[in-house]
Design a protein around this motif. Structure first.
Motif, PDB file in Angstrom:
ATOM      1  N   ARG A 130       0.860  -1.179   0.000  1.00  0.00           N
ATOM      2  CA  ARG A 130       0.000   0.000   0.000  1.00  0.00           C
ATOM      3  C   ARG A 130       0.896   1.228   0.000  1.00  0.00           C
ATOM      4  O   ARG A 130       1.758   1.367   0.865  1.00  0.00           O
ATOM      5  CB  ARG A 130      -0.918   0.010   1.225  1.00  0.00           C
ATOM      6  CG  ARG A 130      -1.999  -1.072   1.217  1.00  0.00           C
ATOM      7  CD  ARG A 130      -2.785  -1.036   2.512  1.00  0.00           C
ATOM      8  NE  ARG A 130      -4.003  -1.823   2.459  1.00  0.00           N
ATOM      9  CZ  ARG A 130      -4.111  -3.062   2.920  1.00  0.00           C
ATOM     10  NH1 ARG A 130      -3.049  -3.678   3.446  1.00  0.00           N
ATOM     11  NH2 ARG A 130      -5.257  -3.703   2.857  1.00  0.00           N
ATOM     12  N   ILE A 131       0.661   2.121  -0.971  1.00  0.00           N
ATOM     13  CA  ILE A 131       1.467   3.339  -1.114  1.00  0.00           C
ATOM     14  C   ILE A 131       0.538   4.539  -1.076  1.00  0.00           C
ATOM     15  O   ILE A 131      -0.505   4.553  -1.741  1.00  0.00           O
ATOM     16  CB  ILE A 131       2.260   3.323  -2.428  1.00  0.00           C
ATOM     17  CG1 ILE A 131       3.386   2.288  -2.350  1.00  0.00           C
ATOM     18  CG2 ILE A 131       2.829   4.699  -2.750  1.00  0.00           C
ATOM     19  CD1 ILE A 131       4.182   2.149  -3.625  1.00  0.00           C
ATOM     20  N   VAL A 132       0.920   5.541  -0.308  1.00  0.00           N
ATOM     21  CA  VAL A 132       0.118   6.755  -0.171  1.00  0.00           C
ATOM     22  C   VAL A 132       1.008   7.971  -0.373  1.00  0.00           C
ATOM     23  O   VAL A 132       2.127   8.033   0.145  1.00  0.00           O
ATOM     24  CB  VAL A 132      -0.532   6.826   1.226  1.00  0.00           C
ATOM     25  CG1 VAL A 132      -1.311   8.116   1.392  1.00  0.00           C
ATOM     26  CG2 VAL A 132      -1.441   5.633   1.450  1.00  0.00           C
ATOM     27  N   GLY A 133       0.521   8.940  -1.136  1.00  0.00           N
ATOM     28  CA  GLY A 133       1.235  10.198  -1.337  1.00  0.00           C
ATOM     29  C   GLY A 133       0.601  11.323  -0.558  1.00  0.00           C
ATOM     30  O   GLY A 133      -0.444  11.170   0.074  1.00  0.00           O
ATOM     31  N   GLU A 134       1.237  12.474  -0.631  1.00  0.00           N
ATOM     32  CA  GLU A 134       0.762  13.676   0.060  1.00  0.00           C
ATOM     33  C   GLU A 134       0.616  14.795  -0.961  1.00  0.00           C
ATOM     34  O   GLU A 134       1.602  15.295  -1.484  1.00  0.00           O
ATOM     35  CB  GLU A 134       1.763  14.085   1.150  1.00  0.00           C
ATOM     36  CG  GLU A 134       1.343  15.333   1.921  1.00  0.00           C
ATOM     37  CD  GLU A 134       2.412  15.792   2.905  1.00  0.00           C
ATOM     38  OE1 GLU A 134       2.057  16.514   3.845  1.00  0.00           O
ATOM     39  OE2 GLU A 134       3.595  15.433   2.729  1.00  0.00           O
ATOM     40  N   ALA A 135      -0.632  15.146  -1.274  1.00  0.00           N
ATOM     41  CA  ALA A 135      -0.898  16.192  -2.263  1.00  0.00           C
ATOM     42  C   ALA A 135      -0.182  15.877  -3.573  1.00  0.00           C
ATOM     43  O   ALA A 135       0.571  16.676  -4.109  1.00  0.00           O
ATOM     44  CB  ALA A 135      -0.512  17.571  -1.739  1.00  0.00           C
ATOM     45  N   TRP A 136      -0.449  14.670  -4.092  1.00  0.00           N
ATOM     46  CA  TRP A 136       0.054  14.238  -5.381  1.00  0.00           C
ATOM     47  C   TRP A 136       1.580  14.234  -5.441  1.00  0.00           C
ATOM     48  O   TRP A 136       2.212  14.870  -6.277  1.00  0.00           O
ATOM     49  CB  TRP A 136      -0.542  15.070  -6.504  1.00  0.00           C
ATOM     50  CG  TRP A 136      -2.033  15.020  -6.492  1.00  0.00           C
ATOM     51  CD1 TRP A 136      -2.819  13.972  -6.850  1.00  0.00           C
ATOM     52  CD2 TRP A 136      -2.929  16.068  -6.070  1.00  0.00           C
ATOM     53  NE1 TRP A 136      -4.151  14.291  -6.675  1.00  0.00           N
ATOM     54  CE2 TRP A 136      -4.246  15.571  -6.201  1.00  0.00           C
ATOM     55  CE3 TRP A 136      -2.748  17.369  -5.605  1.00  0.00           C
ATOM     56  CZ2 TRP A 136      -5.361  16.328  -5.879  1.00  0.00           C
ATOM     57  CZ3 TRP A 136      -3.856  18.119  -5.286  1.00  0.00           C
ATOM     58  CH2 TRP A 136      -5.151  17.601  -5.427  1.00  0.00           C
TER      59      TRP A 136
END
Length: 758
Positions: A449-455
């Motif tokens: 699972r990968i999550v970014g911050e403001a694209w």
């Protein structure tokens, strides 16, 4: 100091798959130490210390007690930092912001202005309420594109990208029932989303409240009011919407569009479900709706009189105590009752190579839907943006804390590989705001699972990605044959030119057994160009390097955007695969070259709710594919074509099953289908506006000859196909079949249904 970025994740999340704001777990109030990580800031060149991404509105003076007016404090949290807004800037990628709202009631008396490149996000466990005061003045509680004093919008409509609003209750009930109150003014374009929002409005008879005006939304609830949604835009997709009101006049009022797809809509106790302005609404496609105690489900403003007057497609519509299913002006076209409408259409219906369609106002062909595409209710599978509210902060691993830099200059390849090797599948991998330069393939294991911050951007760069004779993958998701719950959110995959051999994302992973839509991407985009001007040396793909009309080998952006391989499954929602036609930090036109958009060899299931545009050979290519549901797909042909004409400056690749360009075809294909079965396109907009940057061709619809093609062996059903500037709307085996003039509906032309004869 609070570890702001990871705390934002845990506080703002939802894994809801229904149109209800979820009250899920969070790590609210957990104090964390930032250590030496640069959380909540963009590390890009000399301005690293001045760009704060994460902003808690309470740090700017918001109280959230429902008594104090928090308008100024919240807007300060949004605009602080010389950000792009207030009519002074057309677009910008250099100052992203995540504006976080802890639980509370935030009283506002004028609009909250969503600046460019802004994520507004509330605590999902206890969604904050934005409470409009009794004396509220302005267009809407949240305004994504305000009108200035000169009457013009802050942003150009078709360039109003990169905005997201998640996890809020918007309450208009303190405002007078007679006031023209609006929850959200969402006048936006691609790379935007509304997720998990409830709008509460007046329940008094004759009130003037409306929930929203604007574009894409998912998992939204509208209670009360005169209108649930007032919408008008070129095209959009809408998924999982609940509208409930005893006195509501219209659940959805459609003022204009070229095409719109509504998937999974629930309407309770309204007067009219969909109210459409005939002549302005071109194509309306509704699938998987449940309508209860609503006298009229769909009403158009003028009678059709036996010819096209707004295309309409209804598929799998469940009516409960509905008097009239479809009404044209005041005439009942389709009776209601308590029943299910399997497949019904109004408009021109085509089959095979017959050039003349049949105007139909009745039952139409119902495409076969493989069970793998459907949930236990028989609806197309729908899954909302995951944000992991049930996870604690210590279950995340920040790539910056683990050694990556994210400044767009440092090579972060080995640092990212090390994080994935050690923590993938055990922790959620968090990419703090920034630009992560990689110079060889990043392999993302199945189960990650990968999550970014403001694209957050992952950028492929260097000679490894610049040989179109030997293309290389920038980010490989899973290896062939792998399976696991794999989720990517809020990431942008980019390249630094030249990158003629870059396959930006290769998707191999498939869902685990008996878990649908477990492998997917949400609010994540493949943008074959990076724009951040403050990086030293830039991307070499901006207006100074590749102005309109340039033909330089240095302006190659990618070989292929997204490749779904044979064994993969994929749920793609809000996945925009875009070759830039203009510089987002300057708005000047560009000439860049990306060979291919989305190529799918997948046997499915695949759910696509996204767009792909401006690539040289094609935007979507399905070869040997099976069991695909494609919601509102939208494409544009490169503005520079036919100078050069495809495949130039790329060659035809047999390995990647490239299409042919025959019979005078000198522009990119919008959709190319070969040897594929059980393909459902439920809403499509394929547009060609230019020839060599000139729009003169629009005058006689000759910008290109053909745009959608399928072969004889494929079984593909296309509902609500809208085209602009194209002589033949659909071709079979490269020969044009459907002539645009037969289906004109204002500026665009719309086919209600095409299916093969077999």
């Amino acid at each position: 100091m609070v570890l702001a970025s990871l705390l934002f994740l845990a506080l703002s999340a939802t894994v809801s798959q229904t149109p209800v704001v979820a009250a899920l777990g969070s790590a609210c109030g957990v104090p964390l130490t930032a250590g030496n990580c640069c959380m909540g800031r963009v590390l890009t060149g000399s301005r690293a210390s001045s760009i704060r991404v994460f902003r808690n509105v309470k740090d700017y003076g918001a109280v959230g007690d429902g008594v104090h007016d928090d308008t100024a404090a919240i807007n300060a949290a949004i605009y602080t930092g010389n950000r792009c807004g207030n009519g002074t800037c057309g677009s910008s990628t250099t100052t992203p912001a995540v504006v976080y709202f802890p639980a509370g009631d935030y009283l506002v008396s004028s609009p909250l202005q969503a600046y460019y490149y802004t994520v507004m996000v509330g605590d999902a466990r206890t969604p904050p309420t934005l409470l409009a005061s009794a004396n509220f003045t302005g267009m809407a509680v949240i305004d994504a594109d305000p009108y200035g004093t000169n009457g013009a919008n802050w942003y150009t409509n078709q360039d109003s990208f990169y905005r997201s609003v998640r996890n809020f209750v918007i309450d208009l009930t303190r405002m007078p029932a007679s006031a023209s109150a609006t929850g959200i003014h969402w006048q936006v374009s691609q790379s935007t989303s509304l997720v998990n929002v409830v709008v509460n409005m007046s329940t008094k008879p004759g009130n003037n409240h409306q929930g929203m005006s604007g574009g894409f939304m998912g998992d939204i609830v509208f209670n009360g009011g005169k209108y649930g949604i007032w919408v008008g835009n070129q095209q959009y997709g809408t998924r999982c919407v609940l509208v409930h009101s005893t006195y509501m006049s219209q659940a959805v009022f459609g003022s204009w569009n070229w095409g719109w797809t509504y998937q999974r809509v629930i309407i309770n106790d309204c007067q009219v479900g969909f109210d459409l302005v005939t002549g302005s609404v071109g194509g309306e496609a509704i699938i998987d709706a449940v309508v209860t105690n609503t006298p009229i489900f769909v009403r158009s403003s003028k009678p059709s009189n036996g010819s096209l007057a707004g295309s309409l497609v209804l598929n799998n519509i469940h009516l409960n105590n509905v008097t009239t299913a479809v009404m044209a002006n005041d005439t009942t076209v389709l009776a209601g009752g308590t029943r299910t409408i399997k497949s019904w259409g109004q408009g021109n219906v085509y089959a095979g190579t017959r050039p003349n369609g049949t105007f139909t106002q009745g039952e139409i062909h119902s495409a076969y839907k493989d069970s793998s595409l459907l949930d236990h209710n028989g609806f197309i599978v729908s899954k909302g943006h995951p944000m992991y509210a049930d996870y604690s902060v210590d279950q995340f691993k920040s790539v910056k804390c683990m050694g990556a830099v994210g400044d767009g200059m440092t090579d972060d390849t080995e640092a990212i590989k090390a994080v994935l090797a050690k923590y993938a599948g055990c922790y959620i991998i968090y990419f703090d705001a920034g630009i992560y330069k990689v110079t060889s393939t990043i392999q993302v294991p199945a189960g990650t699972r990968i999550v970014g911050e403001a694209w957050t951007q992952i950028m492929g760069a260097g000679p490894y990605f610049n040989n179109q004779e030997d293309p290389k993958v920038v980010v490989q998701v899973g290896v062939p044959g792998s399976q696991g719950v794999t989720e990517i959110t809020d990431i942008v995959f980019t390249t630094q030119g030249p990158a003629a051999g870059a396959i930006v994302v290769e998707w191999n992973v498939r869902d685990p057994f008996d878990q649908q839509a477990a492998a997917g991407m949400w609010d994540s985009h493949i943008r074959d160009l990076l724009f951040l001007l403050i990086i030293a040396n830039g991307t070499h793909l901006q207006d100074a390097d590749c102005p309109a009309g340039s033909n330089s080998p240095a302006c190659f952006a990618a070989f292929l955007g997204l490749h779904l391989t044979y064994g993969a499954t994929a749920y793609l929602e809000g996945t925009w695969v875009w070759l830039a036609d203009h510089d987002l930090d300057g708005l000047d036109q560009l000439t860049l070259f990306s060979g291919r958009g989305i190529l799918s060899h997948s046997q499915g299931p695949v759910w696509m709710i996204g767009t792909s545009e401006h690539h040289v050979l094609y935007q979507y290519s399905l070869v040997g594919a099976e069991n695909h549901y494609m919601g509102l797909i939208q494409t544009e042909t490169p503005y520079f074509q036919p100078d050069p004409a495809p495949p130039t400056p790329f060659g035809i690749s047999q390995v990647y099953d490239d299409p042919t360009f025959e019979n005078g075809m000198n522009m990119a294909w919008g959709l190319w289908v070969q040897s594929s079965i059980n393909i459902i396109v439920f809403g499509a907009g394929h547009y060609s506006f230019f020839q060599n940057y000139s729009t003169a061709c629009l005058g006689n619809t000759t910008c290109q000859a053909q745009i959608v093609n399928t072969d004889w062996s494929s079984s593909v059903t296309i509902y609500s196909l809208t085209t602009v500037g194209t002589t033949y709307q659909l071709s079979v085996e490269g020969d044009g079949v459907i002539y645009w003039a037969n289906d004109t509906e204002g500026f665009s032309s719309t086919v209600t249904l095409w299916r093969p004869q077999h």
